[in-house]
Scaffold this active site. Sequence first.
Site, mmCIF file in Angstrom:
data_model
loop_
_atom_site.group_PDB
_atom_site.id
_atom_site.type_symbol
_atom_site.label_atom_id
_atom_site.label_comp_id
_atom_site.label_asym_id
_atom_site.label_seq_id
_atom_site.Cartn_x
_atom_site.Cartn_y
_atom_site.Cartn_z
ATOM 1 N N CYS A 86 0.841 -1.189 0.000
ATOM 2 C CA CYS A 86 0.000 0.000 0.000
ATOM 3 C C CYS A 86 0.890 1.258 0.000
ATOM 4 O O CYS A 86 1.553 1.529 -0.996
ATOM 5 C CB CYS A 86 -0.980 -0.047 1.164
ATOM 6 S SG CYS A 86 -2.382 1.104 0.996
ATOM 7 N N HIS A 194 -3.472 -5.675 0.980
ATOM 8 C CA HIS A 194 -2.788 -5.934 2.244
ATOM 9 C C HIS A 194 -2.773 -7.429 2.594
ATOM 10 O O HIS A 194 -3.664 -7.917 3.294
ATOM 11 C CB HIS A 194 -3.494 -5.187 3.380
ATOM 12 C CG HIS A 194 -3.306 -3.716 3.372
ATOM 13 N ND1 HIS A 194 -2.312 -3.089 4.078
ATOM 14 C CD2 HIS A 194 -4.000 -2.733 2.742
ATOM 15 C CE1 HIS A 194 -2.388 -1.780 3.893
ATOM 16 N NE2 HIS A 194 -3.407 -1.538 3.085
ATOM 17 N N GLU A 196 -0.870 -8.753 4.782
ATOM 18 C CA GLU A 196 -0.638 -8.853 6.232
ATOM 19 C C GLU A 196 -1.926 -8.723 7.031
ATOM 20 O O GLU A 196 -1.939 -9.012 8.231
ATOM 21 C CB GLU A 196 0.388 -7.803 6.679
ATOM 22 C CG GLU A 196 -0.151 -6.398 6.904
ATOM 23 C CD GLU A 196 -0.452 -5.597 5.646
ATOM 24 O OE1 GLU A 196 -0.704 -4.390 5.764
ATOM 25 O OE2 GLU A 196 -0.442 -6.182 4.540
#
Length: 222
Positions: A86, A194, A196
């Site tokens: 990002c 994302h 994560e």
Amino acid sequence: MKAAVITFPGSNCDRDLATAFEKAGATVSRVWHKDTELPEGVDVVGVPGGFSFGDYLRCGAIAARSPIAGAMIRHAERGGYVLGICNGFQVLTETGLLPGALMRNAGLKFICRPVDLRVATADSAFTSGWAPEDVVRFPIAHHDGNYTADPETLARLRGEDRVAFTYVENPNGSMQDIAGLLSANRRVLGLMPHPERAIEAEQGGADGMGLFRALLGGMALA
């Protein structure tokens, strides 16, 4: 494997990224933007999402000129791995480690929701856990995720098989539905979604762990 996660003023995904690396088996060091060197023996640098320096000037522009960015660039030039997510992807384009730019979303609105991504290549440590055309689901959360590049750059990226992920349904106007890109040596990955935030079922899905486990496995064999 050793990972270093950078924190800039305004980062808000650095802890999530560190946790993902740790769950995949890495030893993680936290690095501040004013540091001038990375910890010794680092294999991969994580550049997290957020709003570094308040997104002033351009998203990622000030972070790309911070002291630690020089160390990150040197690490990449030596053949080290870098993962930018990002705002981290924006930082990587601002440093020149990846081509193109992330512009304002086509709809001019912040978008925050899970999206389906198509794996465009399995020929990288980051994506080797999947097959081309596999579909994974990661969240997005961005206002400036519209990937833009000139026609020659787009043709080169496709010709060199450097597009890592594409959107199944384009949420932001990115050219050629691009969601993630690889460097020429395939050791730097920038992506807007994302992974994560998708590492366990409690988050709504764990597809993101595939990226972190594949990366650590790939680095061990490199």
